[in-house]
Design a protein around this motif. Sequence first.
Motif, PDB file in Angstrom:
ATOM      1  N   THR A   1       0.825  -1.207   0.000  1.00 50.35           N
ATOM      2  CA  THR A   1       0.000   0.000   0.000  1.00 50.35           C
ATOM      3  C   THR A   1       0.862   1.261   0.000  1.00 50.35           C
ATOM      4  N   VAL A   2       1.892   1.271   0.836  1.00 57.93           N
ATOM      5  CA  VAL A   2       2.787   2.431   0.890  1.00 57.93           C
ATOM      6  C   VAL A   2       3.499   2.630  -0.443  1.00 57.93           C
ATOM      7  N   SER A   3       4.007   1.536  -1.026  1.00 52.49           N
ATOM      8  CA  SER A   3       4.726   1.670  -2.288  1.00 52.49           C
ATOM      9  C   SER A   3       3.789   2.007  -3.440  1.00 52.49           C
ATOM     10  N   GLY A   4       2.508   1.603  -3.335  1.00 52.77           N
ATOM     11  CA  GLY A   4       1.546   1.978  -4.364  1.00 52.77           C
ATOM     12  C   GLY A   4       1.406   3.492  -4.459  1.00 52.77           C
ATOM     13  N   LEU A   5       1.337   4.157  -3.317  1.00 56.48           N
ATOM     14  CA  LEU A   5       1.314   5.621  -3.304  1.00 56.48           C
ATOM     15  C   LEU A   5       2.577   6.204  -3.938  1.00 56.48           C
ATOM     16  N   LEU A   6       3.731   5.636  -3.557  1.00 58.25           N
ATOM     17  CA  LEU A   6       5.014   6.152  -4.042  1.00 58.25           C
ATOM     18  C   LEU A   6       5.161   5.961  -5.545  1.00 58.25           C
ATOM     19  N   VAL A   7       4.834   4.761  -6.030  1.00 58.17           N
ATOM     20  CA  VAL A   7       4.991   4.470  -7.457  1.00 58.17           C
ATOM     21  C   VAL A   7       4.084   5.362  -8.291  1.00 58.17           C
ATOM     22  N   ASP A   8       2.843   5.557  -7.839  1.00 54.56           N
ATOM     23  CA  ASP A   8       1.943   6.452  -8.562  1.00 54.56           C
ATOM     24  C   ASP A   8       2.459   7.891  -8.543  1.00 54.56           C
TER      25      ASP A   8
ATOM     26  N   MET B   1       6.169  -5.286  -4.724  1.00 53.68           N
ATOM     27  CA  MET B   1       5.089  -5.765  -5.594  1.00 53.68           C
ATOM     28  C   MET B   1       4.495  -4.643  -6.435  1.00 53.68           C
ATOM     29  N   SER B   2       4.397  -3.451  -5.874  1.00 53.16           N
ATOM     30  CA  SER B   2       3.874  -2.327  -6.649  1.00 53.16           C
ATOM     31  C   SER B   2       4.812  -1.966  -7.795  1.00 53.16           C
ATOM     32  N   PHE B   3       6.119  -2.052  -7.551  1.00 54.47           N
ATOM     33  CA  PHE B   3       7.076  -1.797  -8.618  1.00 54.47           C
ATOM     34  C   PHE B   3       6.964  -2.869  -9.702  1.00 54.47           C
ATOM     35  N   GLN B   4       6.721  -4.128  -9.288  1.00 56.82           N
ATOM     36  CA  GLN B   4       6.536  -5.195 -10.263  1.00 56.82           C
ATOM     37  C   GLN B   4       5.333  -4.908 -11.162  1.00 56.82           C
ATOM     38  N   GLN B   5       4.227  -4.475 -10.558  1.00 54.23           N
ATOM     39  CA  GLN B   5       3.042  -4.165 -11.345  1.00 54.23           C
ATOM     40  C   GLN B   5       3.296  -3.005 -12.306  1.00 54.23           C
TER      41      GLN B   5
ATOM     42  N   ALA C   1      -0.961  -6.541 -14.907  1.00 54.49           N
ATOM     43  CA  ALA C   1      -0.213  -5.839 -15.949  1.00 54.49           C
ATOM     44  C   ALA C   1      -1.134  -5.036 -16.850  1.00 54.49           C
ATOM     45  N   LEU C   2      -2.351  -5.538 -17.078  1.00 49.61           N
ATOM     46  CA  LEU C   2      -3.311  -4.848 -17.939  1.00 49.61           C
ATOM     47  C   LEU C   2      -3.944  -3.648 -17.243  1.00 49.61           C
ATOM     48  N   LEU C   3      -4.249  -3.812 -15.936  1.00 47.79           N
ATOM     49  CA  LEU C   3      -5.071  -2.825 -15.243  1.00 47.79           C
ATOM     50  C   LEU C   3      -4.310  -1.602 -14.755  1.00 47.79           C
ATOM     51  N   VAL C   4      -2.989  -1.709 -14.532  1.00 50.39           N
ATOM     52  CA  VAL C   4      -2.265  -0.569 -13.956  1.00 50.39           C
ATOM     53  C   VAL C   4      -2.282   0.638 -14.885  1.00 50.39           C
ATOM     54  N   ARG C   5      -2.449   0.427 -16.192  1.00 52.46           N
ATOM     55  CA  ARG C   5      -2.507   1.562 -17.107  1.00 52.46           C
ATOM     56  C   ARG C   5      -3.780   2.370 -16.892  1.00 52.46           C
ATOM     57  N   SER C   6      -4.878   1.693 -16.565  1.00 56.01           N
ATOM     58  CA  SER C   6      -6.161   2.367 -16.392  1.00 56.01           C
ATOM     59  C   SER C   6      -6.373   2.864 -14.973  1.00 56.01           C
ATOM     60  N   LEU C   7      -6.002   2.052 -13.989  1.00 56.96           N
ATOM     61  CA  LEU C   7      -6.315   2.356 -12.596  1.00 56.96           C
ATOM     62  C   LEU C   7      -5.156   2.984 -11.837  1.00 56.96           C
ATOM     63  N   GLY C   8      -3.929   2.806 -12.329  1.00 54.77           N
ATOM     64  CA  GLY C   8      -2.768   3.183 -11.532  1.00 54.77           C
ATOM     65  C   GLY C   8      -2.364   2.027 -10.638  1.00 54.77           C
ATOM     66  N   VAL C   9      -1.160   2.087 -10.117  1.00 58.31           N
ATOM     67  CA  VAL C   9      -0.623   0.984  -9.323  1.00 58.31           C
ATOM     68  C   VAL C   9      -1.338   0.856  -7.984  1.00 58.31           C
ATOM     69  N   LEU C  10      -1.604   1.986  -7.323  1.00 60.73           N
ATOM     70  CA  LEU C  10      -2.214   1.938  -5.995  1.00 60.73           C
ATOM     71  C   LEU C  10      -3.589   1.288  -6.030  1.00 60.73           C
ATOM     72  N   VAL C  11      -4.467   1.768  -6.897  1.00 59.39           N
ATOM     73  CA  VAL C  11      -5.840   1.254  -6.928  1.00 59.39           C
ATOM     74  C   VAL C  11      -5.862  -0.198  -7.393  1.00 59.39           C
ATOM     75  N   THR C  12      -5.000  -0.555  -8.354  1.00 54.83           N
ATOM     76  CA  THR C  12      -4.912  -1.958  -8.774  1.00 54.83           C
ATOM     77  C   THR C  12      -4.517  -2.839  -7.601  1.00 54.83           C
ATOM     78  N   GLY C  13      -3.513  -2.400  -6.842  1.00 59.66           N
ATOM     79  CA  GLY C  13      -3.080  -3.178  -5.677  1.00 59.66           C
ATOM     80  C   GLY C  13      -4.149  -3.267  -4.608  1.00 59.66           C
TER      81      GLY C  13
END
Length: 329
Positions: free
Chosen positions: A120-127, A188-192, A258-270
Amino acid sequence: MTSPSRLPALAGLPLAVGSGLAIPVQGRINGALGARLDDGIAAAAVSFSTGLLVMVIISLVLPRGRAGLAAIIPAVRRRAFPRIYVVAGAIGALFVFAQSFTVGILGVALFTVATVTGQTVSGLLVDRLGIGPAGKKSVTAIRIIGCILTIAAVAWAVSPRFSSGGSGDGAAGLLVPLLLPVAAGFLMSFQQAMNGTATLHYGTPIAATLVNFVAGCIVLWTAFAVKLAVAGPANPLPGEWWYYLGGPMGCIFIGLGALLVRSLGVLVTGLGMIAGQLLGSLGLDLALPAPGTVVAPATVLGTLLTLGAIILATLPWPRGALRGQRPVR
């Protein structure tokens, strides 16, 4: 190159939740395989290998899979994205290592909270850094509150398992083992994000998922070879077919992620996958409970709160919503 189309949030978020449903199913299968083989690394290597086999077949049979397969080497050669992205699957291998080496020490509940916190923390950072294909997304107060509520809700949902998990060594003894699942969740967020960017250039998540399984298999079979040389072979492989479904389950959530991060972003996908993971775990405990499993009210209520927190972090709140300001028209 044909880029995958963007999905609206109303369609993408349910898909993220649905893909998360596969995670606890995979965990249950891989856990059973590890117990049967008496070797967690061997079970992980077998799981990744069956997933790789499925992705090879899909890549060769489907026209879109063959197109993606043909696009991998040209994309890497022209440096369409940093070449380190091709080893994103090693992060999945690290997650499996974390499961193998720390669940027995921490217990499932503490392991889950640690990985969710890191993710969750990295999802914020990656976005915020804009590493994924969705570009930069602001770290708003609503998103931070949604993340905090998600972590709290997950902790509440798994709290009935705390009493039965862990080795009882005390907080000091758990500090070092906690770092591994937190790090695995954080990565995991970086992987996505890496997979999403690669998908954009391959033209399909099929190719990105295939590359993930190749990288993960290399890491896991190397680790298994070392373990084999030191400790000897595991038990023979079981004959029951269902032991080998863990890899195909991984194909589902890696490919959809891999498909959804383009539409939702990493945080929301995670976050969506976390919700699906909790719902899937709850469904398994109700339909196919493991020995000694009890579904407590906190598990149900914590799962529902997680869904609410994710909706809070996902909705397009107007600026100044927390201060009661009207949006500028």
